[in-house]
Design a protein around this motif. Sequence first.
Motif, mmCIF file in Angstrom:
data_model
loop_
_atom_site.group_PDB
_atom_site.id
_atom_site.type_symbol
_atom_site.label_atom_id
_atom_site.label_comp_id
_atom_site.label_asym_id
_atom_site.label_seq_id
_atom_site.Cartn_x
_atom_site.Cartn_y
_atom_site.Cartn_z
ATOM 1 N N ARG A 250 -21.331 -33.005 19.667
ATOM 2 C CA ARG A 250 -21.539 -33.462 21.188
ATOM 3 C C ARG A 250 -21.820 -35.261 20.795
ATOM 4 N NH1 ARG A 250 -23.963 -32.298 26.088
ATOM 5 N NH2 ARG A 250 -24.196 -29.969 25.663
ATOM 6 N N SER A 251 -22.656 -35.680 19.910
ATOM 7 C CA SER A 251 -22.889 -37.075 19.844
ATOM 8 C C SER A 251 -21.828 -37.864 19.632
ATOM 9 C CB SER A 251 -24.191 -37.215 18.952
ATOM 10 O OG SER A 251 -25.314 -36.771 19.422
ATOM 11 N N ALA A 252 -21.001 -37.375 18.436
ATOM 12 C CA ALA A 252 -19.887 -37.801 18.178
ATOM 13 C C ALA A 252 -18.767 -37.951 19.289
ATOM 14 C CB ALA A 252 -19.257 -37.222 16.818
ATOM 15 N N PHE A 253 -18.651 -36.920 19.931
ATOM 16 C CA PHE A 253 -17.820 -36.802 21.129
ATOM 17 C C PHE A 253 -18.391 -38.014 22.136
ATOM 18 C CE2 PHE A 253 -16.357 -35.778 25.218
ATOM 19 C CZ PHE A 253 -15.094 -35.305 25.399
ATOM 20 N N GLN A 254 -19.444 -37.923 22.523
ATOM 21 C CA GLN A 254 -20.008 -38.900 23.473
ATOM 22 C C GLN A 254 -20.054 -40.533 22.927
ATOM 23 O OE1 GLN A 254 -24.064 -37.637 24.207
ATOM 24 N NE2 GLN A 254 -23.204 -36.002 25.660
ATOM 25 N N ARG A 255 -20.043 -40.644 21.594
ATOM 26 C CA ARG A 255 -19.964 -41.809 21.111
ATOM 27 C C ARG A 255 -18.369 -42.690 21.311
ATOM 28 N NH1 ARG A 255 -19.903 -41.283 15.220
ATOM 29 N NH2 ARG A 255 -17.659 -40.580 15.563
ATOM 30 N N GLU A 256 -17.455 -41.643 21.058
ATOM 31 C CA GLU A 256 -15.964 -41.923 21.252
ATOM 32 C C GLU A 256 -15.597 -42.200 22.824
ATOM 33 O OE1 GLU A 256 -14.085 -42.858 18.901
ATOM 34 O OE2 GLU A 256 -15.591 -42.246 17.504
ATOM 35 N N THR A 257 -16.347 -41.401 23.688
ATOM 36 C CA THR A 257 -15.828 -41.380 25.143
ATOM 37 C C THR A 257 -16.728 -42.542 25.868
ATOM 38 O OG1 THR A 257 -17.533 -39.796 25.797
ATOM 39 C CG2 THR A 257 -15.164 -39.064 24.934
ATOM 40 N N LYS A 258 -17.782 -43.133 25.275
ATOM 41 C CA LYS A 258 -18.691 -43.809 25.931
ATOM 42 C C LYS A 258 -17.979 -45.131 26.568
ATOM 43 C CE LYS A 258 -22.938 -43.771 24.690
ATOM 44 N NZ LYS A 258 -24.358 -44.118 23.867
ATOM 45 N N SER A 259 -17.381 -45.807 25.566
ATOM 46 C CA SER A 259 -16.795 -47.016 25.943
ATOM 47 C C SER A 259 -15.609 -46.679 26.988
ATOM 48 C CB SER A 259 -16.126 -47.846 24.685
ATOM 49 O OG SER A 259 -15.240 -46.656 24.049
ATOM 50 N N LEU A 260 -14.858 -45.471 26.671
ATOM 51 C CA LEU A 260 -13.792 -45.346 27.721
ATOM 52 C C LEU A 260 -14.474 -44.987 29.258
ATOM 53 C CD1 LEU A 260 -10.925 -44.290 28.214
ATOM 54 C CD2 LEU A 260 -11.394 -42.239 27.416
ATOM 55 N N GLU A 261 -15.651 -44.494 29.039
ATOM 56 C CA GLU A 261 -16.188 -44.228 30.552
ATOM 57 C C GLU A 261 -16.513 -45.550 30.980
ATOM 58 O OE1 GLU A 261 -19.148 -41.396 29.433
ATOM 59 O OE2 GLU A 261 -17.928 -39.742 29.536
ATOM 60 N N ARG A 262 -17.144 -46.520 30.031
ATOM 61 C CA ARG A 262 -17.173 -47.730 30.886
ATOM 62 C C ARG A 262 -16.112 -48.388 31.399
ATOM 63 N NH1 ARG A 262 -20.438 -48.436 25.976
ATOM 64 N NH2 ARG A 262 -19.134 -49.651 24.971
ATOM 65 N N ASP A 263 -15.023 -48.435 30.557
ATOM 66 C CA ASP A 263 -13.749 -48.965 30.917
ATOM 67 C C ASP A 263 -13.204 -48.360 32.517
ATOM 68 O OD1 ASP A 263 -13.419 -50.462 28.697
ATOM 69 O OD2 ASP A 263 -12.323 -49.078 27.811
ATOM 70 N N ILE A 264 -13.634 -47.065 32.583
ATOM 71 C CA ILE A 264 -13.274 -46.165 33.847
ATOM 72 C C ILE A 264 -14.111 -46.848 35.025
ATOM 73 C CG2 ILE A 264 -13.312 -44.326 34.967
ATOM 74 C CD1 ILE A 264 -12.288 -42.635 32.515
ATOM 75 N N GLN A 265 -15.416 -47.069 34.921
ATOM 76 C CA GLN A 265 -16.283 -47.658 35.899
ATOM 77 C C GLN A 265 -15.818 -48.932 36.049
ATOM 78 O OE1 GLN A 265 -18.333 -45.767 37.552
ATOM 79 N NE2 GLN A 265 -17.864 -43.904 36.327
ATOM 80 N N SER A 266 -15.415 -49.876 35.089
ATOM 81 C CA SER A 266 -14.909 -51.056 35.205
ATOM 82 C C SER A 266 -13.701 -51.199 36.270
ATOM 83 C CB SER A 266 -14.813 -51.806 33.965
ATOM 84 O OG SER A 266 -14.235 -53.201 33.942
ATOM 85 N N ALA A 267 -12.745 -50.214 35.992
ATOM 86 C CA ALA A 267 -11.643 -50.240 36.767
ATOM 87 C C ALA A 267 -11.815 -49.843 38.042
ATOM 88 C CB ALA A 267 -10.352 -49.071 36.041
ATOM 89 N N ARG A 268 -12.809 -48.838 38.317
ATOM 90 C CA ARG A 268 -12.950 -48.532 39.699
ATOM 91 C C ARG A 268 -13.614 -49.635 40.568
ATOM 92 N NH1 ARG A 268 -12.823 -43.117 40.511
ATOM 93 N NH2 ARG A 268 -12.946 -41.643 38.817
ATOM 94 N N ALA A 269 -14.430 -50.481 39.919
ATOM 95 C CA ALA A 269 -14.884 -51.678 40.559
ATOM 96 C C ALA A 269 -13.881 -52.860 40.852
ATOM 97 C CB ALA A 269 -16.477 -52.321 39.637
ATOM 98 N N LYS A 270 -12.992 -52.916 39.860
ATOM 99 C CA LYS A 270 -11.933 -53.914 39.912
ATOM 100 C C LYS A 270 -10.885 -53.721 41.091
ATOM 101 C CE LYS A 270 -8.776 -56.676 36.825
ATOM 102 N NZ LYS A 270 -8.181 -56.835 35.469
ATOM 103 N N PHE A 271 -10.516 -52.604 41.100
ATOM 104 C CA PHE A 271 -9.626 -52.121 41.846
ATOM 105 C C PHE A 271 -10.111 -51.190 43.039
ATOM 106 C CE2 PHE A 271 -7.550 -52.385 37.570
ATOM 107 C CZ PHE A 271 -6.756 -53.588 37.834
ATOM 108 N N GLU A 272 -11.290 -51.519 43.245
ATOM 109 C CA GLU A 272 -11.869 -50.744 44.878
ATOM 110 C C GLU A 272 -11.091 -50.612 45.894
ATOM 111 O OE1 GLU A 272 -16.014 -50.315 46.994
ATOM 112 O OE2 GLU A 272 -15.690 -51.872 45.430
ATOM 113 N N ASP A 273 -10.228 -52.027 46.100
ATOM 114 C CA ASP A 273 -9.721 -52.210 47.336
ATOM 115 C C ASP A 273 -8.012 -51.963 47.066
ATOM 116 O OD1 ASP A 273 -11.935 -52.595 48.788
ATOM 117 O OD2 ASP A 273 -11.864 -54.912 48.174
ATOM 118 N N MET A 274 -7.681 -51.647 45.861
ATOM 119 C CA MET A 274 -6.129 -51.415 45.637
ATOM 120 C C MET A 274 -6.034 -49.981 45.026
ATOM 121 S SD MET A 274 -5.411 -55.101 43.759
ATOM 122 C CE MET A 274 -7.130 -55.205 42.829
ATOM 123 N N PRO A 275 -5.927 -48.974 45.988
ATOM 124 C CA PRO A 275 -5.900 -47.828 45.360
ATOM 125 C C PRO A 275 -4.590 -47.325 44.505
ATOM 126 C CG PRO A 275 -5.400 -47.876 47.660
ATOM 127 C CD PRO A 275 -5.902 -49.114 47.417
#
Length: 910
Positions: A250-275
Amino acid sequence: MISPRLNIHYPVEFLCEILRSNVIALLTLCLVTYGSAYGQVDEQPTDGRGETVAVATTPALQSLNAGPRDPQHYEKSIKPLLQQACFECHSGKDVEGNFRADQLDPDLVAGKDIAWWLEVYSVLSKGEMPPPDSSELTDDQRAGIVQWLASEIQAAEKLRQASGNHSSFRRLTRYEYNYALQDLLGVPWTFAGDLPAEASEEDAFENNAESLHMSVKQVQTYHALALKALQRVTVRGARPPVVHWAIPMRSAFQRETKSLERDIQSARAKFEDMPDKLAAELERLNKQFQTPADRSHYLELSTGRRAEVDWSYRKASYAVEPVDSYQPMPEPDAYYAVVQPGSRQALTVELGDRLPDQGKMRVRIRASRAEGVERRIPSLQLYFGFQATDQGRSIKRVSQQDVQIRAPFGQPEIYQWDVPLSEIEHRNTYRGEFNLGDQPSPSEYIRFTNSTVGQEDADEESPAILIDYVEVSAPVYDQWPPRSHRNVFVTSEDTHDENAAAREIIADFMARAWRRPPSTRDIDRKLRLFEHLRPSSRDFQEAVVEVLATILTSPKFLYVLPGELDAQQNEAQSRLSQTELATRLSLFLWCSLPDETLLQLSSDGRLSDPEVLRQQVDRMLADPRATRFSKHFVKQWLKMQPLEYLSPTRGTDGIDEALLESMKLEPVALFEDMLRHDSSVLEFIDSNYAVVNERLATHYGIPGVQGNQFRRVVLPAELQRGGLLTQAGLLTLNSDGKDSHPVKRGVWLLTNLLNDPPPPPPPAVPEIDLSDPEIAKLTLKERIEDHRDHAACLSCHQKIDPWGIAFENYDALGRWRDQIKDRNVDATSVLPNQVRLDGMMGLKEYLVQDHQGQFVRATVEKMAAFALGRQLAFKDRPAVTDIARRVRESGDGLTTMVTCLVTSELFRSK
């Protein structure tokens, strides 16, 4: 390494003790080598091959020498026939095969040419010489020469045997030394890694007495090895604390996906007005959660999300922080590492820089087969490594055997490895020099590799393994002090009297190391050494360890035969003592020292009883230590050492790592299987089964074999396999790397399996000129035939080539082929006696039907040389003949051969 105390603190008495023992060994070597012949021979001429010839002078030998043999018979009846049939090619200056029949000494008892006469007897009796198509001998004339030679050889055998001039006095080989320390100290570790490989002769075994002597200069090396070994197996002070690592997937999976989830949150904020852009970016990022299922990955079972199994050494970002207290494994959850077959698909677990140098590293995983894997049983291997820089890396396998993951999906089980940390060859030298996260990195890791052979058929299930939890603990000691320490420091009742305690420890250790009860004088001498060392030692234990190291440096440990160098013995006696017999038996079947059972039987005087010997052979072959016999005898018998220098190659036409390892193991696996079943030794030539694993079965085209373990498999009728001759490793060994090599294969067969080596090539033999376009376009068989047309080459090649050409259907890697460059393979050949061999099937049929006796005898000769630790001499021929006769009468079984050898006079004699 040499102990610094050797050069600084040791008193003169200590150095004298080591040198004294080994000087005795060197002097005894001279006495044993020459003493048995004293008073029995006047001189020792050599024959044409360099073998010592004893000339009888004792009354018994003189009477034998004066038997009914007629020295004029050769001149009147035999020499004219040889002149008629042989002198044309084998006389004068330009002779064939470096052999002059016109100069043979007809005295086979005291003459110099006994080895050449044996060769003449061999080729005449088999019809190889004179060539049948040009022979001027009638059958009666040939029979007359053979009969005369047989009677002369028999007389010479008796005389040579009566002279008794041979010795097996030698030091232990490197592997015997290692096994002896393992059994004495009670741990399966490597103790002889610093010793060089044995420099044995090409036609001898590594334990050949002629090449296993030792100079006084080598004593320091052996002392350093003994001291290091004793220091490794003994401990001091309190039990060290254990450090624990817990790694849920579980920890290994979360380690690999943590940065990916940060990238997703960053994309949502960046393209909030560009669906539209947001949807495209989210789709791109979410694809990273869908790692291909046929690659190793982390899996969240409840959602099906996957993340790639990745690892990088930089900044130790993957290192798991250890804890000081053990936490039990939690119940399984929905996160797994899915490990697919292949070394590039491995799961790496980084442990940082806190692994100790001593003790066991205990690795435990909870694992099962993946969903849908039902018919196949996948396997795991454990590796240990580090990477300090881009270039500074090491990765070594530390698991001795594959661990089969039998647990089905949904029912995981615990699997465990115990790895001695001191046995890991390379450790990260930056530990303690740099902090974790710095560069170079001081971190270390373990790696799990799915070693299952993959299937080429896409419809087959993929043998993936699920791992949901990994835990590591170190240093682990199941008891304190460990058993290895207590094997050395036996419990003493005189704990308050250091001298009394030292005497007890020294006496016990000496008896086990020297294979006999020590004399009071021996113990007193070592105790005086302890008293000299004690004042300059840190404590009692250090002084005792130093003394025990001298016991392991004594010739009474390092040498075999005679058993008691300083005892009064009658060297003229031919029989081994009971202790010597126990040592020879244990070195033969275990490559090590006698155990308590053998020593007790020898002490009771029962070991010379043939029935007791038979019982001990059965007991010892059933012991796991008998695998040493199989490994070292087979590899040396078949001259497999060059396979160790091969490296895996990439590409479908090369040798992958799994195939190369399997090639090396197959001959030993066959030998062990035949030993368990007492199979006929003729099955080394041909059998209706093979002992293979999945990788070899795939290589050979044998269906239905799964898993890395070797097992006996009945061969399909159409496959040209079975026995040693068609094993891939041995065929590869005797190729040139690109193609088959009939000459190498023929020489190997004649030399190692039939013990009938061809004569050496004459000087200045012309090489095959591949720059000649006419030669280059010929098939290999045609090139050899063209090469053989040269007069200087004919004598050798007419004996070698026909045997080797029979292997032509097997390529450089031992795969069957019907064509070479669009031309049908021609594997037919004709032997010197005009027997036609139709490829491998014809070769096997001929050997089994016409050369049974020769092969059985050759195998006895090879095994006897290994068992005795010396090359066989002419005087041993009658004993070998008797052993071979007993084996043949008992059904040719391999175990039967071992038993017949052990119970023979040859084995029980010096």
